[in-house]
Scaffold this motif. Sequence first.
Motif, PDB file in Angstrom:
ATOM      1  N   PHE A  53      -9.664 118.281  41.847  1.00  0.00           N
ATOM      2  CA  PHE A  53      -9.394 116.946  41.331  1.00  0.00           C
ATOM      3  C   PHE A  53      -8.241 117.016  40.334  1.00  0.00           C
ATOM      4  O   PHE A  53      -8.247 117.827  39.417  1.00  0.00           O
ATOM      5  CB  PHE A  53     -10.668 116.431  40.648  1.00  0.00           C
ATOM      6  CG  PHE A  53     -10.555 115.142  39.892  1.00  0.00           C
ATOM      7  CD1 PHE A  53      -9.855 114.060  40.400  1.00  0.00           C
ATOM      8  CD2 PHE A  53     -11.189 114.995  38.679  1.00  0.00           C
ATOM      9  CE1 PHE A  53      -9.785 112.860  39.700  1.00  0.00           C
ATOM     10  CE2 PHE A  53     -11.136 113.801  37.964  1.00  0.00           C
ATOM     11  CZ  PHE A  53     -10.433 112.735  38.485  1.00  0.00           C
ATOM     12  N   SER A  54      -7.224 116.185  40.546  1.00  0.00           N
ATOM     13  CA  SER A  54      -6.136 116.094  39.575  1.00  0.00           C
ATOM     14  C   SER A  54      -5.668 114.648  39.482  1.00  0.00           C
ATOM     15  O   SER A  54      -5.786 113.876  40.438  1.00  0.00           O
ATOM     16  CB  SER A  54      -4.974 117.013  39.948  1.00  0.00           C
ATOM     17  OG  SER A  54      -4.383 116.598  41.150  1.00  0.00           O
ATOM     18  N   LEU A  55      -5.156 114.297  38.297  1.00  0.00           N
ATOM     19  CA  LEU A  55      -4.771 112.924  38.015  1.00  0.00           C
ATOM     20  C   LEU A  55      -3.624 112.930  37.021  1.00  0.00           C
ATOM     21  O   LEU A  55      -3.716 113.567  35.966  1.00  0.00           O
ATOM     22  CB  LEU A  55      -5.969 112.177  37.411  1.00  0.00           C
ATOM     23  CG  LEU A  55      -5.752 110.787  36.837  1.00  0.00           C
ATOM     24  CD1 LEU A  55      -5.379 109.805  37.933  1.00  0.00           C
ATOM     25  CD2 LEU A  55      -7.009 110.318  36.117  1.00  0.00           C
ATOM     26  N   ASN A  56      -2.538 112.254  37.366  1.00  0.00           N
ATOM     27  CA  ASN A  56      -1.430 112.062  36.432  1.00  0.00           C
ATOM     28  C   ASN A  56      -1.700 110.787  35.654  1.00  0.00           C
ATOM     29  O   ASN A  56      -2.010 109.745  36.237  1.00  0.00           O
ATOM     30  CB  ASN A  56      -0.100 111.943  37.183  1.00  0.00           C
ATOM     31  CG  ASN A  56       0.257 113.235  37.876  1.00  0.00           C
ATOM     32  OD1 ASN A  56       0.103 114.313  37.322  1.00  0.00           O
ATOM     33  ND2 ASN A  56       0.714 113.140  39.110  1.00  0.00           N
ATOM     34  N   LEU A  57      -1.579 110.870  34.336  1.00  0.00           N
ATOM     35  CA  LEU A  57      -1.888 109.728  33.475  1.00  0.00           C
ATOM     36  C   LEU A  57      -0.608 109.054  33.006  1.00  0.00           C
ATOM     37  O   LEU A  57       0.339 109.738  32.616  1.00  0.00           O
ATOM     38  CB  LEU A  57      -2.713 110.201  32.276  1.00  0.00           C
ATOM     39  CG  LEU A  57      -4.039 110.874  32.655  1.00  0.00           C
ATOM     40  CD1 LEU A  57      -4.690 111.506  31.448  1.00  0.00           C
ATOM     41  CD2 LEU A  57      -4.968 109.868  33.295  1.00  0.00           C
ATOM     42  N   GLY A 138      -6.734 108.247  45.644  1.00  0.00           N
ATOM     43  CA  GLY A 138      -5.896 109.142  46.440  1.00  0.00           C
ATOM     44  C   GLY A 138      -6.018 108.760  47.896  1.00  0.00           C
ATOM     45  O   GLY A 138      -5.844 107.604  48.271  1.00  0.00           O
ATOM     46  N   SER A 139      -6.382 109.734  48.721  1.00  0.00           N
ATOM     47  CA  SER A 139      -6.528 109.459  50.148  1.00  0.00           C
ATOM     48  C   SER A 139      -7.969 109.132  50.543  1.00  0.00           C
ATOM     49  O   SER A 139      -8.247 108.872  51.700  1.00  0.00           O
ATOM     50  CB  SER A 139      -6.032 110.663  50.958  1.00  0.00           C
ATOM     51  OG  SER A 139      -6.817 111.797  50.634  1.00  0.00           O
ATOM     52  N   LYS A 181      -3.479  97.679  38.062  1.00  0.00           N
ATOM     53  CA  LYS A 181      -3.078  98.854  37.272  1.00  0.00           C
ATOM     54  C   LYS A 181      -4.017 100.037  37.533  1.00  0.00           C
ATOM     55  O   LYS A 181      -3.582 101.172  37.662  1.00  0.00           O
ATOM     56  CB  LYS A 181      -3.106  98.539  35.768  1.00  0.00           C
ATOM     57  CG  LYS A 181      -1.962  97.731  35.260  1.00  0.00           C
ATOM     58  CD  LYS A 181      -2.123  97.601  33.740  1.00  0.00           C
ATOM     59  CE  LYS A 181      -1.022  96.839  33.089  1.00  0.00           C
ATOM     60  NZ  LYS A 181      -1.204  96.760  31.630  1.00  0.00           N
ATOM     61  N   ILE A 182      -5.308  99.752  37.585  1.00  0.00           N
ATOM     62  CA  ILE A 182      -6.304 100.798  37.845  1.00  0.00           C
ATOM     63  C   ILE A 182      -6.073 101.403  39.224  1.00  0.00           C
ATOM     64  O   ILE A 182      -6.053 102.628  39.388  1.00  0.00           O
ATOM     65  CB  ILE A 182      -7.732 100.227  37.718  1.00  0.00           C
ATOM     66  CG1 ILE A 182      -8.036  99.939  36.244  1.00  0.00           C
ATOM     67  CG2 ILE A 182      -8.762 101.164  38.326  1.00  0.00           C
ATOM     68  CD1 ILE A 182      -9.295  99.139  36.009  1.00  0.00           C
ATOM     69  N   ALA A 187      -4.177 105.759  42.749  1.00  0.00           N
ATOM     70  CA  ALA A 187      -3.506 106.010  44.029  1.00  0.00           C
ATOM     71  C   ALA A 187      -2.907 107.414  44.096  1.00  0.00           C
ATOM     72  O   ALA A 187      -2.865 108.023  45.165  1.00  0.00           O
ATOM     73  CB  ALA A 187      -2.430 104.966  44.277  1.00  0.00           C
ATOM     74  N   SER A 188      -2.456 107.936  42.951  1.00  0.00           N
ATOM     75  CA  SER A 188      -1.820 109.263  42.951  1.00  0.00           C
ATOM     76  C   SER A 188      -2.826 110.391  42.687  1.00  0.00           C
ATOM     77  O   SER A 188      -2.436 111.546  42.583  1.00  0.00           O
ATOM     78  CB  SER A 188      -0.724 109.305  41.878  1.00  0.00           C
ATOM     79  OG  SER A 188      -1.301 109.168  40.593  1.00  0.00           O
TER      80      SER A 188
END
Length: 191
Positions: A53-57, A138-139, A181-182, A187-188
Amino acid sequence: MPKAKFLLLAAMITCLIATGCGSSCTKTTTISTGQLSSHFDGNWKYENKELGFSLNLPNEWFLQTSLGRIQYYVPLSKNAPEDMVRQKTLSLEDAQANKGALFTVRDVMPEEGAGAAISFVLTDPQAKGEENTDLKIGSETLKGASAKTSRGTNTITVFKNYGCFDLKIFAEYTTPEQLAKIKALLASTKL
């Protein structure tokens, strides 16, 4: 006799696939809480390799955190303190005691009004309620529940199971623009 052996083998395989009979979760079972870091340009990233799991903030959002009972907000446009995720692992016992909050990000400070907020929490496996919505992360599209709170905000709660733990993603918003926005932030996300 061969039919009985076949049925026993089929029952064992079904048990292993459906319920994970070979694995057991105990109060001391642990999971990584991941890392929250920032780069020289102020871009923050959460990554949990164990969960994939990864997330750009986004720079314009705020990290909501607490010190004791005091809530404070760190602008994501600044470098992250080294110890933002203080606890490196979480036990199942702590998750069952609701001590699995990873972090919450908000698009505005609370004094500016109700904004968009997303919380990420590791819990023990949760019983799912009525699934009346979904959220694309994400996907993947995760099924979940939406509700309206007494404060007039809308919420979406979805879960992804990782064996002994669930990753709970809780989104709260007031306007369609905040929901957009959420969704853009998620999405990324790699999940």
